[in-house]
Design a protein around this motif. Structure first.
Motif, PDB file in Angstrom:
ATOM      1  N   LEU A  16       0.836  -1.195   0.000  1.00 15.28           N
ATOM      2  CA  LEU A  16       0.000   0.000   0.000  1.00 15.28           C
ATOM      3  C   LEU A  16       0.878   1.255   0.000  1.00 15.28           C
ATOM      4  O   LEU A  16       0.532   2.262  -0.607  1.00 15.28           O
ATOM      5  N   GLY A  17       2.035   1.179   0.648  1.00 15.65           N
ATOM      6  CA  GLY A  17       2.913   2.343   0.774  1.00 15.65           C
ATOM      7  C   GLY A  17       3.793   2.630  -0.427  1.00 15.65           C
ATOM      8  O   GLY A  17       4.604   3.561  -0.387  1.00 15.65           O
ATOM      9  N   ASP A  18       3.671   1.878  -1.511  1.00 16.49           N
ATOM     10  CA  ASP A  18       4.499   2.107  -2.705  1.00 16.49           C
ATOM     11  C   ASP A  18       3.958   3.280  -3.518  1.00 16.49           C
ATOM     12  O   ASP A  18       2.885   3.197  -4.107  1.00 16.49           O
ATOM     13  N   LEU A  19       4.723   4.352  -3.553  1.00 11.94           N
ATOM     14  CA  LEU A  19       4.372   5.539  -4.342  1.00 11.94           C
ATOM     15  C   LEU A  19       5.193   5.568  -5.634  1.00 11.94           C
ATOM     16  O   LEU A  19       6.259   4.955  -5.699  1.00 11.94           O
ATOM     17  N   PRO A  20       4.748   6.319  -6.633  1.00  9.87           N
ATOM     18  CA  PRO A  20       5.571   6.488  -7.839  1.00  9.87           C
ATOM     19  C   PRO A  20       6.853   7.255  -7.504  1.00  9.87           C
ATOM     20  O   PRO A  20       6.896   8.039  -6.556  1.00  9.87           O
ATOM     21  N   ASN A  21       7.896   7.026  -8.291  1.00  8.18           N
ATOM     22  CA  ASN A  21       9.155   7.756  -8.099  1.00  8.18           C
ATOM     23  C   ASN A  21       8.928   9.262  -8.249  1.00  8.18           C
ATOM     24  O   ASN A  21       8.010   9.698  -8.939  1.00  8.18           O
ATOM     25  N   ILE A  22       9.786  10.015  -7.565  1.00  8.88           N
ATOM     26  CA  ILE A  22       9.793  11.467  -7.742  1.00  8.88           C
ATOM     27  C   ILE A  22      11.069  11.849  -8.482  1.00  8.88           C
ATOM     28  O   ILE A  22      12.046  11.110  -8.453  1.00  8.88           O
ATOM     29  N   GLU A  23      11.052  13.002  -9.140  1.00  5.23           N
ATOM     30  CA  GLU A  23      12.229  13.460  -9.864  1.00  5.23           C
ATOM     31  C   GLU A  23      12.665  14.826  -9.344  1.00  5.23           C
ATOM     32  O   GLU A  23      11.877  15.770  -9.316  1.00  5.23           O
ATOM     33  N   ALA A  24      13.935  14.884  -8.938  1.00  2.00           N
ATOM     34  CA  ALA A  24      14.536  16.159  -8.535  1.00  2.00           C
ATOM     35  C   ALA A  24      15.142  16.789  -9.786  1.00  2.00           C
ATOM     36  O   ALA A  24      15.819  16.109 -10.563  1.00  2.00           O
ATOM     37  N   ASP A  25      14.909  18.082  -9.978  1.00  2.00           N
ATOM     38  CA  ASP A  25      15.457  18.750 -11.157  1.00  2.00           C
ATOM     39  C   ASP A  25      16.957  18.993 -10.990  1.00  2.00           C
ATOM     40  O   ASP A  25      17.558  18.577  -9.997  1.00  2.00           O
ATOM     41  N   GLN A  26      17.578  19.663 -11.951  1.00  2.00           N
ATOM     42  CA  GLN A  26      19.028  19.878 -11.929  1.00  2.00           C
ATOM     43  C   GLN A  26      19.495  20.678 -10.719  1.00  2.00           C
ATOM     44  O   GLN A  26      20.660  20.624 -10.350  1.00  2.00           O
ATOM     45  N   ASN A  27      18.571  21.382 -10.055  1.00  5.01           N
ATOM     46  CA  ASN A  27      18.908  22.132  -8.848  1.00  5.01           C
ATOM     47  C   ASN A  27      18.561  21.380  -7.566  1.00  5.01           C
ATOM     48  O   ASN A  27      18.649  21.931  -6.470  1.00  5.01           O
ATOM     49  N   GLY A  28      18.109  20.131  -7.705  1.00 12.45           N
ATOM     50  CA  GLY A  28      17.768  19.321  -6.541  1.00 12.45           C
ATOM     51  C   GLY A  28      16.393  19.604  -5.968  1.00 12.45           C
ATOM     52  O   GLY A  28      16.093  19.211  -4.844  1.00 12.45           O
ATOM     53  N   LEU A  29      15.543  20.285  -6.749  1.00 14.42           N
ATOM     54  CA  LEU A  29      14.204  20.647  -6.275  1.00 14.42           C
ATOM     55  C   LEU A  29      13.169  19.635  -6.748  1.00 14.42           C
ATOM     56  O   LEU A  29      13.253  19.122  -7.874  1.00 14.42           O
ATOM     57  N   VAL A  30      12.193  19.376  -5.891  1.00 12.79           N
ATOM     58  CA  VAL A  30      11.061  18.516  -6.230  1.00 12.79           C
ATOM     59  C   VAL A  30       9.788  19.300  -5.970  1.00 12.79           C
ATOM     60  O   VAL A  30       9.598  19.845  -4.883  1.00 12.79           O
ATOM     61  N   ASP A  31       8.939  19.369  -6.976  1.00 20.18           N
ATOM     62  CA  ASP A  31       7.603  19.957  -6.856  1.00 20.18           C
ATOM     63  C   ASP A  31       6.682  18.959  -7.541  1.00 20.18           C
ATOM     64  O   ASP A  31       6.571  18.947  -8.766  1.00 20.18           O
ATOM     65  N   ALA A  32       6.099  18.057  -6.756  1.00 22.71           N
ATOM     66  CA  ALA A  32       5.365  16.940  -7.349  1.00 22.71           C
ATOM     67  C   ALA A  32       4.058  16.690  -6.612  1.00 22.71           C
ATOM     68  O   ALA A  32       3.921  16.993  -5.427  1.00 22.71           O
ATOM     69  N   GLU A  33       3.117  16.102  -7.360  1.00 18.92           N
ATOM     70  CA  GLU A  33       1.855  15.652  -6.791  1.00 18.92           C
ATOM     71  C   GLU A  33       1.725  14.163  -7.071  1.00 18.92           C
ATOM     72  O   GLU A  33       1.883  13.725  -8.214  1.00 18.92           O
ATOM     73  N   LEU A  34       1.471  13.386  -6.017  1.00 14.60           N
ATOM     74  CA  LEU A  34       1.340  11.933  -6.111  1.00 14.60           C
ATOM     75  C   LEU A  34       0.038  11.503  -5.466  1.00 14.60           C
ATOM     76  O   LEU A  34      -0.502  12.208  -4.615  1.00 14.60           O
ATOM     77  N   THR A  35      -0.434  10.332  -5.842  1.00 14.82           N
ATOM     78  CA  THR A  35      -1.639   9.772  -5.233  1.00 14.82           C
ATOM     79  C   THR A  35      -1.339   8.362  -4.749  1.00 14.82           C
ATOM     80  O   THR A  35      -0.710   7.579  -5.459  1.00 14.82           O
ATOM     81  N   LEU A  36      -1.796   8.063  -3.542  1.00 17.67           N
ATOM     82  CA  LEU A  36      -1.646   6.731  -2.961  1.00 17.67           C
ATOM     83  C   LEU A  36      -3.039   6.091  -2.884  1.00 17.67           C
ATOM     84  O   LEU A  36      -3.795   6.314  -1.938  1.00 17.67           O
ATOM     85  N   PRO A  37      -3.404   5.301  -3.933  1.00 15.17           N
ATOM     86  CA  PRO A  37      -4.741   4.702  -3.972  1.00 15.17           C
ATOM     87  C   PRO A  37      -4.990   3.772  -2.792  1.00 15.17           C
ATOM     88  O   PRO A  37      -4.084   3.106  -2.312  1.00 15.17           O
ATOM     89  N   GLU A  38      -6.240   3.733  -2.356  1.00 11.39           N
ATOM     90  CA  GLU A  38      -6.743   2.867  -1.292  1.00 11.39           C
ATOM     91  C   GLU A  38      -6.260   3.255   0.102  1.00 11.39           C
ATOM     92  O   GLU A  38      -6.667   2.647   1.084  1.00 11.39           O
ATOM     93  N   ALA A  39      -5.401   4.254   0.221  1.00 10.13           N
ATOM     94  CA  ALA A  39      -4.961   4.731   1.539  1.00 10.13           C
ATOM     95  C   ALA A  39      -5.950   5.772   2.051  1.00 10.13           C
ATOM     96  O   ALA A  39      -6.731   6.347   1.288  1.00 10.13           O
ATOM     97  N   THR A  40      -5.894   6.008   3.360  1.00 11.65           N
ATOM     98  CA  THR A  40      -6.766   7.004   3.973  1.00 11.65           C
ATOM     99  C   THR A  40      -6.060   7.650   5.158  1.00 11.65           C
ATOM    100  O   THR A  40      -5.132   7.077   5.727  1.00 11.65           O
ATOM    101  N   LEU A  41      -6.531   8.833   5.532  1.00  9.83           N
ATOM    102  CA  LEU A  41      -6.104   9.479   6.773  1.00  9.83           C
ATOM    103  C   LEU A  41      -7.166   9.282   7.848  1.00  9.83           C
ATOM    104  O   LEU A  41      -6.973   9.676   8.984  1.00  9.83           O
ATOM    105  N   LEU A  42      -8.279   8.675   7.470  1.00 15.97           N
ATOM    106  CA  LEU A  42      -9.371   8.409   8.395  1.00 15.97           C
ATOM    107  C   LEU A  42      -9.177   7.027   9.015  1.00 15.97           C
ATOM    108  O   LEU A  42      -8.166   6.377   8.785  1.00 15.97           O
ATOM    109  N   ASP A  43     -10.137   6.561   9.773  1.00 14.15           N
ATOM    110  CA  ASP A  43     -10.049   5.246  10.418  1.00 14.15           C
ATOM    111  C   ASP A  43     -10.088   4.126   9.388  1.00 14.15           C
ATOM    112  O   ASP A  43     -10.664   4.269   8.318  1.00 14.15           O
ATOM    113  N   GLY A  44      -9.491   3.003   9.746  1.00 14.39           N
ATOM    114  CA  GLY A  44      -9.539   1.816   8.901  1.00 14.39           C
ATOM    115  C   GLY A  44      -8.185   1.161   8.799  1.00 14.39           C
ATOM    116  O   GLY A  44      -7.169   1.722   9.198  1.00 14.39           O
TER     117      GLY A  44
END
Length: 190
Positions: A101-129
């Protein structure tokens, strides 16, 4: 009459306050203990959305995973344990039997080492369960030095852990002992 308007205004303002159960900002730290940015987590439709703003990474792709404990002991963050895996699946989004469940897609740091990314973790929640990232004491978000190959066991050959942040109701670290991901794989073969 003024009292009624004041009460109505208070109710409206209270209703507009963000719900702490549906969003969380995670501070990310490198192996030296320096804050390198944040990950904003938001409850989505049958998923948790991640908005990453990071700096100081080596340019290129990096594996990123939710790990089982809210523990980020430096210098190697192994205290975070294995990938968050309530279903007992194998690692990798390309695995035919499903991924952790915790496997996210890779992120890419640009040539300056910056990451500005949006990812989704399907079936996960911040609520109960059982798929809650806040279940028990919580979990952690870990970034690796290398790209996750999406299939190798137990962690995608993504190399050392280089950054970590706590996904928890408070910023205290867990008292849990991390598990060995290879132990679970051996149990699954039986």
């Amino acid at each position: 009459m003024k009292k009624i308007w004041f009460i109505v205004l208070l109710i409206v303002l209270t209703a507009c306050q963000p719900n702490d159960d549906t969003s969380r900002t995670v501070s990310m730290y490198n192996v030296s203990g320096d804050m390198i940015g944040t990950a904003k987590l938001t409850e989505g439709d049958d998923a948790v959305d991640f908005e990453l703003k990071l700096e100081g990474l080596d340019p290129g792709y990096h594996g990123i995973h939710v790990h089982e404990y809210p523990k980020c002991d430096q210098p190697d963050f192994t205290s975070a344990g294995s990938h968050f895996n309530p279903e007992g699946n194998e690692h990798g989004p390309m695995h035919p039997e499903g991924s952790h469940l915790g496997d996210l897609p890779n992120i890419e740091a640009d040539q300056n080492g910056l990451v500005d990314a949006e990812l989704t973790l399907p079936e996960a929640t911040l609520l109960d369960g059982k798929n809650s990232l806040l279940k028990g004491e919580g979990t952690s978000l870990v970034i690796h030095q290398e790209k996750d190959d999406g299939v190798s066991q137990p962690g995608g050959e993504s190399g050392p852990r280089i950054a970590c942040g706590l996904i928890a109701d408070d910023e205290k670290e867990s008292s849990e002992t991390p598990t060995d991901p290879t132990d679970f794989n051996e149990d699954q073969e039986d």
